[in-house]
Design an enzyme around this catalytic site. Sequence first.
Site, PDB file in Angstrom:
ATOM      1  N   ASP A  54      -2.975   1.082 -13.498  1.00 30.32           N
ATOM      2  CA  ASP A  54      -1.932   1.935 -14.063  1.00 30.32           C
ATOM      3  C   ASP A  54      -2.165   2.330 -15.515  1.00 30.32           C
ATOM      4  OD1 ASP A  54      -1.542  -0.514 -15.210  1.00 30.32           O
ATOM      5  OD2 ASP A  54       0.616  -0.588 -14.890  1.00 30.32           O
ATOM      6  N   ARG A 292       6.583   0.966 -17.564  1.00 28.27           N
ATOM      7  CA  ARG A 292       5.961   2.109 -16.913  1.00 28.27           C
ATOM      8  C   ARG A 292       6.920   3.283 -16.839  1.00 28.27           C
ATOM      9  NH1 ARG A 292       2.738   0.530 -11.608  1.00 28.27           N
ATOM     10  NH2 ARG A 292       2.936   2.796 -11.541  1.00 28.27           N
ATOM     11  N   TYR A 300       2.732  -8.880 -14.703  1.00 25.84           N
ATOM     12  CA  TYR A 300       1.609  -9.715 -14.288  1.00 25.84           C
ATOM     13  C   TYR A 300       2.049 -11.156 -14.527  1.00 25.84           C
ATOM     14  CZ  TYR A 300      -1.498  -5.672 -14.184  1.00 25.84           C
ATOM     15  OH  TYR A 300      -2.100  -4.472 -13.874  1.00 25.84           O
ATOM     16  N   PRO A 387      -7.026  -7.894 -14.655  1.00 23.60           N
ATOM     17  CA  PRO A 387      -6.507  -6.609 -15.138  1.00 23.60           C
ATOM     18  C   PRO A 387      -5.782  -6.705 -16.478  1.00 23.60           C
ATOM     19  CG  PRO A 387      -5.001  -7.509 -13.525  1.00 23.60           C
ATOM     20  CD  PRO A 387      -6.128  -8.503 -13.653  1.00 23.60           C
TER      21      PRO A 387
END
Length: 714
Positions: A54, A292, A300, A387
């Site tokens: 993302d 987001r 996470y 990530p």
Amino acid sequence: MTKIESKIKHSNTDVLIIGAGPSGLMAATWLARTGVPFRIIDKRSNKIFSGQADGLQSRTLEVFQSFSGSTFDMRGLDSAWKMANHMNEFCFWSPDETGKLVRSSRIPDSIPGISRFQQIVIHQGYIEKWFDETIKTFSDGKSKVERPFLPISLDIDESKVEDKDAYAVKVLVKDLSKDAVADPEQFNSNVANGLYRQFEGDQDKFYTNIADIENDPNVKLDDYEVINCKYVLGADGAHSWVRKQLGIEVEGESTDFVWGVLDSVPITDFPDIRHRCAIHSVDSGSVMIIPRENDLVRLYIQLKEVPRDPSTTSGTSGANSKGRIDRSKITPELILKNAQDILKPFKFEIEDIEWFTGYQIGQRVSPKFDKFNRVFISGDACHTHSPKAGQGMNVSMMDTFNLGFKLALVCKGLAKFDILKTYESERIQVARELIAFDHKLSRLFSGKPMIPNSTVIQEGVDMDEFHRVFQKGGEFASGTTVNYGESSLIDLSATSPVDEDGRSFSLVATNIPVGRRLETTLIESQADGRVIHIVDRTLSDGRFRVLIFSGDVHTHPSNLKILDEFNTFFESNKHFGKKFTPVNAFDNSVIDVITIHGSRRHDVELFDFPEFTRPVDYKNRLDYWRLYTGVDTTYHQGDIDAYEAYGIDKKEGAIIVVRPDGYVAKVTGFNIRGLEDIDKYFNKFLIPQTTNVLTPKDKSSNDRDRFVKPLLAV
């Protein structure tokens, strides 16, 4: 050729891309932009789920911009910039001496001034959609992702690998569109997730052995095709089928750290929920918060206890004793429960769950990125990691941004086959640096925090060290500090020794590191006074740029005389522009020469400059976009000074060679010897085009679409 191959259809293409994730799509964008025949296939029947990668880093956004011009646009840049969530601040939370969770510091999310773009977040599905639309635009609707196509076998004819015109690679594929292929397993969850793709061994079952096909009487030959290729790119993920066909084993390790990922709308009193945060709890694990688009927040979350399958072992370092993770037991509820424990005493509930997954942290890198310079791998097929720093999708796209223009130059017969060797040498170093950075960061992120001034807990992660690593890693994570070393495409001669940041500089342009991307600055068109970023004049269309910084020709008239000497050089059929450009092609369609003088625009006139700075084409149309000033007081942008920005003297000048991917390839002096040095540079890898005669251009033709169509060697 096997029996089945002799009975089915065959086709030819210059490049076959296997895998239509961001890395494969970036390669397809290059090939579409440069007019190279290619196909791109993917075994997924559906577009990507919400979720997965993302983050778009600064360099990635610069690259998106480089595919966008005044008359065409890569859909991703403007759309992403408007729709995405912009990351402005990073907050660190950790326990105080009493064990209470407190905010310990704040920093800018992106390093100020490192790029004109800052990090943004938006889910990968949008990004792939924008790539699809861009490829369609650049290819005039001729190219698109072909779904669902499954590769069955890959064969390299070693007797042909040195023949640049040969279709040396053969790939047997199956069209799955007529099969009843179910969507990837969702592990009994009604929420879209990525669990099916996160663990080793899962994807092998999607592939079929060619022997099984030949022995199956029910095989439908119409479903199969042999694609004969000059080159193949495997951009097919961490469990890459292409990599396995090449016999390449990745190197590295897995840990026993297991993390969950959850996209949802939070209901919480945690004050920094709309900032990127790194949170370490006393003993419940860690969480990273990524705000987001559309009120969503990605978490996470370190999973403290994860169900295992007792009948299996993972076979990876550090996790042998506990067995394989039972992914069917990883649920949004499990991930949420862990997040709530970490965030105490703050309340945390969620609504509108969009996506979730789970994964084990590990770092692996492939020791080879190609075989015979005919079959390449990129992205997750080359390197896998956590990530946390938002690097996976970004580095994957930068792999093929590096490879794409090289394939284009070779496929179009403009460059020697050997330049393809620079893909591995340039990108494998980036992959190794990424793995080292991620190894350190992920362990600091996953470890238990050291409690300050505590007499109880003295061991653990030093939060001050964690902050330092994260801040230092911000430069690397931005993607703007990649250095490419000496090669046929990078000339570090006459540069300073490498400094502590890995940079080498020329004495005539002391602020331009050779081997790094050209940092942007403003220049002004001599013809109309429009101010633009210099990188917006050096777009990604496959062409090299030669930037002639001729100095202040008004104050130093002798510099104008040097430009007149350059005009004589460029009129010669032996100079690099004509030598390496097909006959009857536009004169700047391989090497684009741009002059940026150092005088104020009103002190000189367009026609004071020699013809090569304002040439005319086959219809006698004057090209106004070859001459700029780098020094002026502009009407709307204030003072500009590209010479000061780049460390170029306004009397001495300089010449800069920029590769098609925007990296500085060579810096030399502003004189005839400098042009001769550049000629030697191009002679190392470009192929003379004096016998490559294109059809003469028709003066009566309507070519208004010439700015949108491929510009390389046309």
